[in-house]
Design a protein around this motif. Structure first.
Motif, PDB file in Angstrom:
ATOM      1  N   LEU A 103      21.133  12.863   9.127  1.00 62.14           N
ATOM      2  CA  LEU A 103      19.973  12.362   8.373  1.00 62.14           C
ATOM      3  C   LEU A 103      19.891  13.033   6.998  1.00 62.14           C
ATOM      4  CD1 LEU A 103      17.234  10.709   8.826  1.00 62.14           C
ATOM      5  CD2 LEU A 103      16.215  12.931   9.237  1.00 62.14           C
ATOM      6  N   PHE A 104      20.058  14.355   6.982  1.00 67.08           N
ATOM      7  CA  PHE A 104      19.973  15.091   5.723  1.00 67.08           C
ATOM      8  C   PHE A 104      21.119  14.701   4.790  1.00 67.08           C
ATOM      9  CE2 PHE A 104      16.885  18.781   5.737  1.00 67.08           C
ATOM     10  CZ  PHE A 104      16.090  18.262   6.741  1.00 67.08           C
ATOM     11  N   VAL A 112      28.924  21.038 -15.192  1.00 67.85           N
ATOM     12  CA  VAL A 112      28.441  22.113 -14.319  1.00 67.85           C
ATOM     13  C   VAL A 112      28.656  21.716 -12.870  1.00 67.85           C
ATOM     14  CG1 VAL A 112      26.746  23.224 -15.820  1.00 67.85           C
ATOM     15  CG2 VAL A 112      26.064  21.277 -14.451  1.00 67.85           C
ATOM     16  N   ALA A 113      28.973  22.723 -12.068  1.00 64.16           N
ATOM     17  CA  ALA A 113      29.191  22.512 -10.630  1.00 64.16           C
ATOM     18  C   ALA A 113      28.132  23.341  -9.916  1.00 64.16           C
ATOM     19  CB  ALA A 113      30.596  22.966 -10.253  1.00 64.16           C
ATOM     20  N   LEU A 114      27.114  22.641  -9.395  1.00 64.85           N
ATOM     21  CA  LEU A 114      25.975  23.370  -8.839  1.00 64.85           C
ATOM     22  C   LEU A 114      26.023  23.464  -7.322  1.00 64.85           C
ATOM     23  CD1 LEU A 114      22.950  22.020 -10.938  1.00 64.85           C
ATOM     24  CD2 LEU A 114      24.448  23.960 -11.425  1.00 64.85           C
ATOM     25  N   ILE A 115      25.579  24.616  -6.842  1.00 64.76           N
ATOM     26  CA  ILE A 115      25.444  24.839  -5.406  1.00 64.76           C
ATOM     27  C   ILE A 115      23.954  24.721  -5.106  1.00 64.76           C
ATOM     28  CG2 ILE A 115      25.647  26.555  -3.560  1.00 64.76           C
ATOM     29  CD1 ILE A 115      27.909  26.719  -6.575  1.00 64.76           C
ATOM     30  N   VAL A 116      23.595  23.710  -4.322  1.00 63.13           N
ATOM     31  CA  VAL A 116      22.181  23.387  -4.163  1.00 63.13           C
ATOM     32  C   VAL A 116      21.848  23.136  -2.689  1.00 63.13           C
ATOM     33  CG1 VAL A 116      20.323  21.862  -4.925  1.00 63.13           C
ATOM     34  CG2 VAL A 116      22.266  22.247  -6.421  1.00 63.13           C
ATOM     35  N   TYR A 117      20.930  23.900  -2.170  1.00 64.41           N
ATOM     36  CA  TYR A 117      20.455  23.671  -0.793  1.00 64.41           C
ATOM     37  C   TYR A 117      18.951  23.455  -0.850  1.00 64.41           C
ATOM     38  CZ  TYR A 117      25.017  24.930   1.006  1.00 64.41           C
ATOM     39  OH  TYR A 117      26.368  24.935   1.283  1.00 64.41           O
ATOM     40  N   ARG A 118      18.560  22.219  -1.072  1.00 66.86           N
ATOM     41  CA  ARG A 118      17.131  21.905  -1.182  1.00 66.86           C
ATOM     42  C   ARG A 118      16.671  21.004  -0.047  1.00 66.86           C
ATOM     43  NH1 ARG A 118      15.532  20.647  -7.466  1.00 66.86           N
ATOM     44  NH2 ARG A 118      16.466  22.495  -8.419  1.00 66.86           N
ATOM     45  N   GLY A 119      17.437  20.942   1.016  1.00 64.50           N
ATOM     46  CA  GLY A 119      17.031  20.109   2.145  1.00 64.50           C
ATOM     47  C   GLY A 119      17.396  18.658   1.940  1.00 64.50           C
ATOM     48  N   LYS A 120      16.503  17.793   2.352  1.00 62.43           N
ATOM     49  CA  LYS A 120      16.793  16.365   2.383  1.00 62.43           C
ATOM     50  C   LYS A 120      16.911  15.759   0.981  1.00 62.43           C
ATOM     51  CE  LYS A 120      14.652  12.868   5.191  1.00 62.43           C
ATOM     52  NZ  LYS A 120      13.496  12.611   6.046  1.00 62.43           N
ATOM     53  N   THR A 121      16.298  16.386   0.020  1.00 67.60           N
ATOM     54  CA  THR A 121      16.287  15.815  -1.336  1.00 67.60           C
ATOM     55  C   THR A 121      16.665  16.890  -2.363  1.00 67.60           C
ATOM     56  OG1 THR A 121      14.810  14.982  -3.058  1.00 67.60           O
ATOM     57  CG2 THR A 121      13.778  16.205  -1.283  1.00 67.60           C
ATOM     58  N   PHE A 122      17.204  16.429  -3.487  1.00 68.04           N
ATOM     59  CA  PHE A 122      17.500  17.376  -4.571  1.00 68.04           C
ATOM     60  C   PHE A 122      16.328  17.494  -5.543  1.00 68.04           C
ATOM     61  CE2 PHE A 122      21.729  15.933  -3.209  1.00 68.04           C
ATOM     62  CZ  PHE A 122      22.308  17.154  -2.928  1.00 68.04           C
ATOM     63  N   GLY A 123      15.286  16.742  -5.266  1.00 71.38           N
ATOM     64  CA  GLY A 123      14.084  16.829  -6.105  1.00 71.38           C
ATOM     65  C   GLY A 123      14.380  16.447  -7.539  1.00 71.38           C
ATOM     66  N   PHE A 134      26.580  21.579  -1.054  1.00 75.06           N
ATOM     67  CA  PHE A 134      25.258  21.209  -0.529  1.00 75.06           C
ATOM     68  C   PHE A 134      25.505  20.796   0.905  1.00 75.06           C
ATOM     69  CE2 PHE A 134      25.520  16.599   0.033  1.00 75.06           C
ATOM     70  CZ  PHE A 134      26.726  16.352  -0.590  1.00 75.06           C
ATOM     71  N   GLY A 135      24.472  20.457   1.629  1.00 74.36           N
ATOM     72  CA  GLY A 135      24.708  19.981   2.984  1.00 74.36           C
ATOM     73  C   GLY A 135      23.615  20.373   3.939  1.00 74.36           C
ATOM     74  N   ALA A 136      23.943  20.324   5.202  1.00 74.10           N
ATOM     75  CA  ALA A 136      22.987  20.675   6.258  1.00 74.10           C
ATOM     76  C   ALA A 136      23.778  21.122   7.479  1.00 74.10           C
ATOM     77  CB  ALA A 136      22.126  19.466   6.615  1.00 74.10           C
ATOM     78  N   ASP A 137      23.259  22.115   8.151  1.00 78.89           N
ATOM     79  CA  ASP A 137      23.946  22.554   9.373  1.00 78.89           C
ATOM     80  C   ASP A 137      23.511  21.679  10.540  1.00 78.89           C
ATOM     81  OD1 ASP A 137      21.365  23.862   9.219  1.00 78.89           O
ATOM     82  OD2 ASP A 137      21.951  24.980  10.987  1.00 78.89           O
TER      83      ASP A 137
END
Lengths: 436, 555
Positions: free
Chosen positions: A314-315, A265-276, A295-298
Motif C-alpha cells: 500500500l505504501f 539531486v538524489a534524495l533519501i526520503v522516508y515520509r511514509g505513504k506520501t512525500f508531501g 524510499f520505501g516501507a518495511d
C-alpha cells in the motif's frame, strides 16, 4: 588533453544544462552556431545520458536521446548468514542473473549500487550482465568516506583529496560500461552537519559556540567539495550526470549557493505513504532535477509483531503514484522528478546487528529506528517501528535454489508490476479492476 | 418477506464479526465432512424456499469456508441462483460476497500472489456486484449493512477511489436502518426485539469501524447503538450493566459512551452523595484502563458536586492519574488539594514529597519544592520519605554550593538511617555526595547535567530540543520486582540513520549503572518509597532533552 579542453568548453553550465529561453531565438541560433564553429563541437554527439529542461521548466531524463523514467530499486543481494562486508559481486552463483530476470518481469529498469567493490572486474560483469541480459541500467554511488573511522573529516584537505581520488578512479574505471546511468555522490552525509550522525569538525569549527553556525559551516565545506567532484567528473566523463546524494531537503539551501556543477539531486526520503511537499519544496530550495534514490516501507508490523505485506504494498504504490505525478509530462505535478530507486530488492538479514555474525542467520524482528510517518505500527514499544531487515520487495528463504537464497516475492512486487503497466496518477482515478 | 424469515435473518447474521474474521486466519484448512456437505446441498436444492434452508446454508458456508473451498461454495450458490430464489429469502449474493472476501484474505495470508493477482480482480468484481445487489434488494434487512461492510472493507483493502463512497454508504445505511425502525417502518411486533431492530449488527459494525481505524465513525455507530438501548426505555441499571460488560470485554470506547449516557441519566436523579459514590466507582474502573477518561469523570464529579465530594482516596487517585498523564501543572493542583483538604491523610507525606519533586525539577520552582520537602522532614512520620526529602534538599544545596548546609543534611540522613540495611542504596548515594564535597570534586556528571537542565533550564538549545517520554513498566510495583525504564525513541531528522545519542541516567537507579548508550534499563528496588529516576539526552555532547519518572514501590 584535447578532449579535456573541448569538454571544458561546455562549462561553466555543465554538460547537462539547457540554454536559457530568454535569449531571442535568432540571436540564440547565431550564437550557438558561432560557438559550435569556434569550439569545433559541431559534430560532437550528445551525451548518452542527459537531462533536458523544457520550456515549462520540466526536467526529463534522456538516454540515447529517448525519454527514460527511472523505475529502480536499491540492490544489495547479501545472502542469509552473510554480513555487510560480503562481496556479492563475486558470488559464483551470480544472484543478479536470477534477480535481473525477476526485475525485468516486474518492470524495473534501473538498480542502484551504493558503493563499488575493490575488484572492478567483478562489478563490471554484474553491471554488464544486468544491462545486456535484461536491459537494466546501473546507478553507481560512492559514500565519499562517510563511514571512515573515526569520522569523515571533510574539513581536512588530505581527507578530501583521498576521497576525490577514489571517486575519480571509480569514474575512470566504469564510465565506458554501457549499462551505467549516472553517479551519486554521498548518501545521507548531510546529517553529519547537525552533529547527530558521524560528527566531524576542525579546530576552527569546534571553536564556534553556536551550533547552527557550526552546521552551516560544515554544509558549506561539504557541498563545495561535492561540487568540486562533480566538476572534475564532468572533465573525465561526458556521458553521465552527477547527482548530489542528500538526506531529505535538509541543508540544500546551502548547496544552492555552492553547487552549480551538480546535475541533479538524489534524495533519501522516508515520509511514509506520501512525500508531501517535497517536490515543490525542492523547486524553491535547490531547483535541480530530482531522483528519489531511497524510499520505501518495511513489511514487518512491529506493533502486531508479524509480517504485513499489505501495508508495504500500500505504501509503495502510494509513493510511486506521487513519483509519477511529479514527473514530466504530468502538468499537475512539479515535473522535476526523473524517477526513483526504492529500498530495496531483497531483505538483508545482517542489518539489525551488523557486529554479530550469528544474528545474520536469522531475520531479526527488532526495530532499528523510529518513524512516525509509518503510522501502522508506530505504537510499537518505544515507538521503534522501522524494521531494517524487512524492506525487500523479495523476501529471502533459507532454502537455496541454484546456490542462491530462494526469492519469495512479496505482494509489493505484483502491485507495482501492475501499477507500472498502467500508472494511475490520481488516486481518485483508481477504480475497480476489470476481471481478467 | 415473512416475519418468520426476517427473524431467521436476525438470528443467523447475528455473529457477523465472527463471520468476517473467523476463517481468514485459519491457514490449516479443516477438511469438511463431505457427507454432511452433500446432505446439506441436497436439502437446500430440494426446497430452497423452505424456512430451514437458511440455517442449512449458513452451516454449509461455514463448512466450505473452514475448508478454504471457496470456489466450490460459489459454484453451489450459483447453481441455487438458477432455481430463482429472491435475493433476500435466501441471500445467495451476500454469501458469494462473504466467500470472495474470505478467499481474498486467505490468498493474502498464504501469500498466494499468483492467484491473487491473476484471479483477484475477478473475485473482487464478483464481491462488489453481489454485495451491491444485496444492498439494493434487502433494504429493510440488517443484511444490507453486513453486505455493505464487506463491500467497504474490500475497497479499503484495495485503497481505491470507491472506498470513501462505500464507507459513506455504509454509514447512511446504518442511519437509515435505525431511523426506519424508529419510525416503525420495519418493526416486527413481538419478534427478536420489541422494536425489531437487530442491535448486534449495529454494535458489530461499530466494532469493525473501530478496528479499521475509523474511531469517529465507530463512536457515532456506538452512539446509535446506545441511543437505541436508551430509546427502548432501558433502565439505568441496565445501562450500567451494559457499560460494565463492555469494559470487561475490553471494548473501552463503547463502555465510555454507555457510561456517558448513564451519567447524564443519573445526574438529575441521584442525590449528591449517591452521584459522588457512583462517579467515584466509575473513575476507579478507568484508572488503569483509560487515564484520560478517568480524569474526565473526575472533572464531571467536580463540576456536579464540587471538590467537597471527593473522598481522600479519589483525590489522591486523581492527582496520581494526572501525574501519570504527564499533566504536571494539574497534578500539582490536585496534590495540593489533597494536602489542603485532607491534612490527616496517610498519603500526605507522599503527596508533599512528590510536590517537592514536581516543583523543583519539572517546573523549576525550587523554593516551593524545598518547602514541601521541609514539611515532610518536620512532620517526621515516614522515615523513608523523610530521609529522601533530606537527600533532595541536601543535593540542591550542594548544587548551589551551600556545602555546609548540604553536609549537615547528609549527616542527618546517616544518623537517621543508622546503618539500617534497608537504606543501603540511599546510604551509598549519600557517601558519594559527601565525598564530592570533602574532596572538592564536582558533582557526578550525569546528576549535575540533569540539575543544570532542570534547575537552570540551561544547555538545551530550542531548535535542538527533543520531546522525551520516559516510561516505567510497571509504574507501580513491590520490592524486589523488576522494573524497566525506557525512553521512547525521539523523532530526530536523521533519515534511516540511527542518531548518536547519549543517555545520562541519574537519581535512584536501584544500585545499578546503566550504560550511556542505551535508552532503557531494568532494575529492582529493595526498599519501598518513591524512586526518582532522571535522564538527560545528549547529542554530540549537547543536551537535547531531559525527563523524570517517579516509581512507587510498595512492600
Amino acid at each position: 588533453m584535447n578532449n579535456k579542453k573541448s569538454l571544458n568548453c561546455a562549462e561553466p553550465c555543465g554538460i547537462f544544462r539547457v540554454i536559457p529561453r530568454s535569449v531571442p531565438r535568432s540571436s540564440a541560433i547565431t550564437l550557438l552556431f558561432s560557438f559550435l564553429f569556434l569550439t569545433g563541437m559541431a559534430s560532437r554527439p550528445l551525451p548518452e545520458v542527459r537531462i533536458r529542461k523544457l520550456k515549462n521548466n520540466a526536467y526529463q531524463l534522456l538516454v540515447k536521446n529517448k525519454p527514460y523514467f527511472i523505475k529502480g530499486v536499491c540492490y544489495s543481494p547479501v545472502p542469509v548468514g552473510q554480513g555487510h562486508e560480503y562481496d556479492f559481486w563475486s558470488d559464483p552463483s551470480e544472484p543478479w542473473k536470477i534477480d535481473g530476470k525477476l526485475m525485468r518481469e516486474m518492470g524495473i529498469n534501473t538498480v542502484r549500487f551504493y558503493q563499488l567493490p575493490v575488484n572492478p572486474d567483478s562489478a563490471k560483469k554484474v553491471i554488464n550482465d544486468l544491462y545486456q541480459l535484461y536491459g537494466i541500467r546501473s546507478i553507481l554511488g560512492n559514500w565519499l568516506g562517510f563511514w571512515e573511522y573515526p569520522c569523515p573529516r571533510y574539513a581536512d584537505k588530505d581527507f578530501r583529496e583521498k576521497v576525490k581520488k577514489d571517486v575519480l578512479d571509480m569514474v575512470r574505471t566504469y564510465k565506458d560500461e554501457p549499462g551505467v546511468l549516472l553517479w551519486i555522490m554521498g548518501n545521507e552525509n548531510n546529517y553529519s552537519f547537525s552533529e547527530r550522525i558521524n560528527s566531524w569538525g576542525s579546530p576552527e569549527i569546534d571553536a564556534i559556540t553556536d551550533v547552527r553556525k557550526r552546521c552551516d559551516i560544515r554544509a558549506g565545506i561539504y557541498y563545495s567539495f561535492v561540487n568540486e567532484l562533480a566538476r572534475e567528473i564532468h572533465l573525465i566523463d561526458f556521458n553521465h550526470p552527477v547527482a548530489l546524494g542528500n538526506g531529505e531537503l535538509i541543508s540544500l539551501e546551502a548547496a544552492n549557493q555552492v553547487c552549480p556543477d551538480i546535475d541533479l539531486v538524489a534524495l533519501i526520503v522516508y515520509r511514509g505513504k506520501t512525500f508531501g511537499n517535497l517536490f515543490k519544496s525542492l523547486r524553491a530550495t535547490f531547483d535541480k532535477p530530482l531522483l528519489i534514490s531511497e524510499f520505501g516501507a518495511d513489511s514487518y508490523d512491529a506493533y502486531l509483531k508479524k509480517e504485513d505485506q499489505n501495508a508495504q504494498a500500500l505504501f509503495l504504490e502510494s509513493q510511486w503514484r506521487e513519483i509519477f505525478k511529479h514527473s514530466y509530462p504530468n502538468k499537475e505535478g512539479a515535473q522535476n522528478c526523473l524517477g526513483a530507486t526504492m529500498f530495496e530488492w531483497t531483505d538483508e538479514w545482517w542489518k539489525h546487528d551488523e557486529a554479530s555474525p550469528e544474528s545474520w542467520k536469522i531475520q531479526d524482528t527488532e526495530s532499528n529506528w523510529s518513524n512516525g510517518s509509518y503510522y501502522f505500527d508506530i505504537k510499537a514499544e518505544r515507538n521503534m517501528n522501522m524494521n531494517e531487515e524487512w524492506f525487500g520487495i523479495a523476501a529471502l528463504s533459507e532454502e537455496l535454489e541454484n546456490g542462491v537464497n530462494k526469492r519469495v516475492l512479496r505482494k509489493a512486487y505484483y502491485v507495482l508490476r501492475e501499477f507500472w503497466k498502467n500508472p494511475v496518477l490520481n488516486h481518485k482515478d483508481k477504480k475497480r479492476v476489470k476481471p481478467k | 418477506m415473512t416475519k418468520q424469515k426476517q427473524r431467521l435473518l436476525f438470528i443467523f447474521f447475528s455473529a457477523f464479526s465472527l463471520q468476517l474474521s473467523a476463517f481468514s486466519f485459519q491457514l490449516g484448512a479443516r477438511e469438511p465432512d463431505s457427507g454432511r456437505l452433500k446432505q446439506l446441498e441436497e436439502q437446500i436444492l430440494a426446497n430452497p424456499k423452505d424456512n430451514l434452508s437458511l440455517p442449512k446454508l449458513e452451516e454449509l458456508s461455514s463448512l466450505y469456508l473452514e475448508g478454504h473451498q471457496y470456489n466450490q461454495l460459489v459454484d453451489f450458490l450459483r447453481k441455487q441462483e438458477l432455481i430463482a430464489v429472491s435475493g433476500c429469502e435466501l441471500p445467495l449474493g451476500y454469501y458469494i460476497g462473504l466467500c470472495r472476501y474470505h478467499q481474498l484474505r486467505h490468498l493474502e495470508e498464504t501469500k498466494n500472489w499468483q492467484e491473487y493477482f491473476d484471479r483477484g480482480g475477478f473475485y473482487r468484481e464478483e464481491l462488489f456486484q453481489e454485495t451491491m445487489k444485496t444492498v439494493s434488494l434487502c433494504l429493510e434487512s440488517p443484511l444490507v449493512i453486513k453486505a455493505q461492510v464487506i463491500n467497504w472493507l474490500e475497497h479499503k483493502a484495495q485503497n481505491d477511489s470507491l472506498g470513501k463512497g462505500a464507507l459513506d454508504k455504509l454509514i447512511s445505511l446504518l442511519n437509515n436502518y435505525v431511523r426506519q425502525d424508529a419510525a416503525g417502518l420495519s418493526s416486527v411486533e413481538g419478534e427478536v426485539s420489541p422494536s425489531g431492530l437487530d442491535m448486534e449488527v449495529i454494535k458489530e459494525t461499530a466494532d469493525i469501524l473501530q478496528r479499521e481505524g475509523e474511531p469517529a465513525l465507530a463512536r457515532a455507530a456506538y452512539n446509535l447503538y446506545v441511543g437505541r438501548l436508551d430509546d427502548s426505555k432501558t433502565a439505568k441499571e441496565e445501562l450500567r450493566l451494559a457499560a460494565e460488560s463492555a469494559l470487561e470485554s475490553g471494548n473501552i470506547s463503547l463502555a465510555e459512551i454507555i457510561y456517558e449516557r448513564y451519567i447524564n441519566g443519573i445526574k438529575g436523579s441521584f442525590s449528591k452523595e449517591d452521584l459522588a459514590k457512583e462517579l467515584t466507582a466509575i473513575a476507579e474502573q478507568f484508572r488503569f484502563k483509560d487515564m484520560a477518561y478517568a480524569e474526565k469523570i473526575s472533572a464531571i464529579l467536580e463540576e456536579s458536586c464540587g471538590t467537597g465530594c471527593f473522598s481522600e482516596e479519589l483525590q489522591y487517585a486523581r492527582a496520581y492519574n494526572l501525574q501519570r498523564l504527564r499533566d504536571y501543572s494539574k497534578a500539582i493542583q490536585e496534590y495540593e488539594k489533597l494536602v489542603k483538604n485532607f491534612p490527616a491523610s496517610p498519603r500526605i507525606d507522599e503527596a508533599e514529597f512528590k510536590l517537592g519533586v514536581l516543583y523543583t525539577y519539572i517546573i523549576s520552582q525550587k523554593e516551593e519544592g524545598l518547602n514541601y520537602w521541609q514539611k515532610v522532614i518536620e512532620r517526621d512520620s515516614d522515615l523513608i520519605l523523610v530521609v529522601e526529602s533530606l537527600y533532595h534538599k541536601a543535593m540542591i544545596n550542594q548544587y548551589a554550593r551551600y556545602f555546609d548546609m548540604a553536609m549537615a543534611d547528609y549527616s542527618r540522613i546517616l544518623e537517621r538511617v543508622n546503618n539500617n540495611p534497608d537504606f543501603k542504596e540511599l546510604t551509598e548515594r549519600v557517601y558519594i555526595r559527601q565525598k564530592e564535597i570533602q574532596e572538592s570534586k564536582p558533582m557526578e556528571y550525569n546528576l549535575k547535567t540533569f540539575l543544570d537542565v532542570s534547575l537552570k533550564k540551561e544547555g538545551i538549545i530550542e531548535s535542538q530540543a527533543l520531546a522525551l517520554d520516559l516510561m516505567a513498566e510497571p509504574f507501580k510495583t513491590i520490592r524486589g520486582r523488576e522494573i524497566k525504564f525506557s525512553l521512547n525513541q525521539p523523532q530526530v531528522m536523521t533519515g534511516c540513520l540511527v542518531p548518536a545519542l547519549t543517555y545520562l541516567w541519574s537519581g535512584d537507579l536501584g544500585g545499578i549503572y546503566p550504560v550511556p548508550v542505551t535508552p532503557e534499563f531494568s532494575t529492582a528496588y529493595q526498599t519501598k518509597g518513591v524512586k526518582v529516576v532522571n535522564v538527560v539526552v545528549l547529542s554530540a555532547l549537547e543536551p537535547v532533552g531531559s525527563a523524570l519518572e517517579m516509581e512507587d514501590i510498595d512492600e
